[in-house]
Scaffold this motif. Structure first.
Motif, short mmCIF file in Angstrom:
data_model
loop_
_atom_site.label_atom_id
_atom_site.label_comp_id
_atom_site.label_asym_id
_atom_site.label_seq_id
_atom_site.Cartn_x
_atom_site.Cartn_y
_atom_site.Cartn_z
N VAL A 184 18.89 32.14 -1.88
CA VAL A 184 18.76 32.56 -3.64
C VAL A 184 20.05 32.59 -4.06
CG1 VAL A 184 16.49 34.13 -2.18
CG2 VAL A 184 19.03 35.02 -2.29
N VAL A 185 19.54 32.53 -5.50
CA VAL A 185 20.50 33.06 -6.30
C VAL A 185 21.19 34.16 -6.70
CG1 VAL A 185 21.48 30.07 -6.24
CG2 VAL A 185 19.51 31.70 -8.19
N ALA A 186 20.23 35.06 -7.30
CA ALA A 186 20.29 36.75 -6.85
C ALA A 186 20.98 37.06 -5.90
CB ALA A 186 18.63 37.27 -7.52
N LEU A 187 21.85 38.67 -7.49
CA LEU A 187 22.54 39.13 -6.20
C LEU A 187 22.11 40.96 -5.82
CD1 LEU A 187 26.43 38.77 -7.56
CD2 LEU A 187 24.98 38.08 -5.84
N GLU A 188 20.84 40.73 -6.49
CA GLU A 188 20.84 42.78 -6.10
C GLU A 188 19.17 42.52 -5.57
OE1 GLU A 188 17.42 45.39 -6.99
OE2 GLU A 188 17.29 44.08 -8.37
N ALA A 189 18.61 43.29 -4.39
CA ALA A 189 17.72 42.96 -3.45
C ALA A 189 16.00 42.87 -3.97
CB ALA A 189 17.18 44.83 -2.49
N ASP A 190 15.94 43.67 -5.14
CA ASP A 190 14.64 43.01 -5.99
C ASP A 190 14.14 41.67 -5.99
OD1 ASP A 190 13.53 45.74 -4.76
OD2 ASP A 190 13.92 47.14 -6.96
N ALA A 191 15.60 41.63 -6.58
CA ALA A 191 15.71 39.96 -7.34
C ALA A 191 15.84 38.87 -6.62
CB ALA A 191 17.09 39.71 -8.23
N MET A 192 16.18 39.33 -5.22
CA MET A 192 16.13 38.63 -4.45
C MET A 192 14.70 38.17 -3.15
SD MET A 192 19.69 39.26 -2.20
CE MET A 192 20.95 39.29 -2.39
N ILE A 193 13.96 39.29 -3.25
CA ILE A 193 12.79 39.34 -2.63
C ILE A 193 12.29 38.23 -3.67
CG2 ILE A 193 10.70 40.34 -2.39
CD1 ILE A 193 12.84 43.45 -1.57
N THR A 194 11.88 38.47 -5.24
CA THR A 194 10.75 37.70 -6.29
C THR A 194 11.53 36.62 -5.93
OG1 THR A 194 11.25 39.27 -7.59
CG2 THR A 194 10.54 37.12 -8.31
N GLU A 195 13.23 35.52 -5.76
CA GLU A 195 12.63 34.43 -5.92
C GLU A 195 12.97 34.12 -4.46
OE1 GLU A 195 17.71 34.28 -8.67
OE2 GLU A 195 17.58 33.78 -5.84
N GLY A 196 12.84 35.29 -3.79
CA GLY A 196 12.40 34.35 -1.92
C GLY A 196 10.92 34.00 -1.70
N ARG A 197 10.60 35.12 -2.72
CA ARG A 197 9.02 34.53 -2.60
C ARG A 197 8.43 34.03 -3.08
NH1 ARG A 197 7.43 40.95 -4.13
NH2 ARG A 197 7.30 41.69 -1.73
N LYS A 198 9.41 33.62 -4.20
CA LYS A 198 9.13 32.00 -4.81
C LYS A 198 9.13 30.76 -4.21
CE LYS A 198 9.68 29.50 -9.30
NZ LYS A 198 9.71 29.46 -11.00
N LEU A 199 10.48 30.88 -3.15
CA LEU A 199 10.71 29.67 -2.20
C LEU A 199 9.97 29.44 -1.29
CD1 LEU A 199 14.91 30.34 -2.41
CD2 LEU A 199 13.29 28.28 -3.25
N ALA A 200 9.44 30.80 -0.56
CA ALA A 200 8.86 30.86 0.60
C ALA A 200 6.60 29.91 0.08
CB ALA A 200 8.44 32.46 0.71
N GLU A 201 6.73 30.17 -1.57
CA GLU A 201 5.56 29.23 -1.79
C GLU A 201 5.80 27.62 -1.42
OE1 GLU A 201 4.66 30.45 -5.10
OE2 GLU A 201 3.91 32.59 -4.85
N ILE A 202 6.89 27.29 -1.90
CA ILE A 202 7.42 25.63 -1.69
C ILE A 202 6.09 24.79 -0.57
CG2 ILE A 202 8.63 24.40 -1.26
CD1 ILE A 202 10.72 26.07 -2.94
N ALA A 203 6.49 25.51 0.80
CA ALA A 203 5.73 25.15 1.49
C ALA A 203 6.46 26.13 3.10
CB ALA A 203 6.53 23.88 2.15
#
Ligand code: G3P
Length: 217
Positions: free
Chosen positions: A58-77
């Motif tokens: 992830v490239v976000a620094l704040e927890a909620d934004a990290m969670i959003t980015e993490g969910r998007k990355l996890a959708e890749i595969a």
């Protein structure tokens, strides 16, 4: 010890994959930058190539934004491991994403206490950076040893993913101590196969084969 390749270069991953040496891949924003590729596109290509865990950071620094980015990355595969920095926000995001059943790799670990926190937050992998500790005249291997002891003391299942590996000696020491995984650049992994006595012996065998006219097919 599992071998992960620390790169976002598709050709290098494919070459090592053909030898069965790739149990997974790790990337980070610097490696994505070096590849010159879009993070989502290149990560998808890597996941199509390799069946083991592929870490995407992830490239976000704040927890909620990290969670959003993490969910998007996890959708890749399905084999994505969301990579989060070892900060308090990163630990919060780790707890949430690991609770959702996603693999999480907590990165930029430089102390055993940090590794303890990551395990308690449910990380699948902890990434202690060996080379960067050596860079400041500390011993990265001491950290691997301390984390191994602490995780074994309490039966934590978080895997120790030794990172920032710069040399073949780092790889050997990690295997001796019992790191679960090491991630290294392709050049370091390829160097593991080389030995001057292997080259010298092969040269002699080839000379003798030629002078004896040995042919097999
Ligand atoms: O796995 C982390 C790695 O990419 C960092 O390596 O050599 O930049 O410290 P290095």
């Amino acid at each position: 010890m599992k071998f992960f390749v620390d790169t976002a270069e598709i050709d290098a991953i494919a070459e090592l994959n053909d030898t069965g040496m790739v149990d997974g891949v790790t990337t980070n924003p610097s490696l994505i930058k070096k590849s010159g590729r879009d993070i989502l596109e290149v990560t998808k290509e890597i996941c199509d190539l390799v069946s083991g865990p592929v870490s995407a950071e992830v490239v976000a620094l704040e927890a909620d934004a990290m969670i959003t980015e993490g969910r998007k990355l996890a959708e890749i595969a399905e084999n994505i491991a969301v990579k989060l920095p070892l900060t308090w926000d990163g630990l919060k995001a780790c707890k949430v994403l690991s609770g959702e059943g996603k693999m999480v790799n907590v990165t930029l670990c430089f102390s055993a206490n940090q590794a303890l926190l990551a395990a308690k937050a449910g990380a699948s992998f902890i990434s202690p950076f060996i080379g960067r500790l050596d860079d400041i005249n500390l011993d990265g291997m001491d950290l691997i040893e301390d984390i191994r002891t602490i995780y074994d003391n309490y039966g934590f299942e978080t895997e120790i993913l030794a990172a920032s590996i710069r040399s073949v000696n780092h790889v050997q020491e990690c295997a001796r101590i019992g790191a679960d995984v090491m991630t290294a650049p392709p050049e370091v992994i390829k160097k593991l196969a080389t030995h001057p006595l292997t080259d010298k012996g092969l040269e002699t065998f080839m000379k003798d084969a030629a002078s004896a006219g040995i042919k097999i097919v």
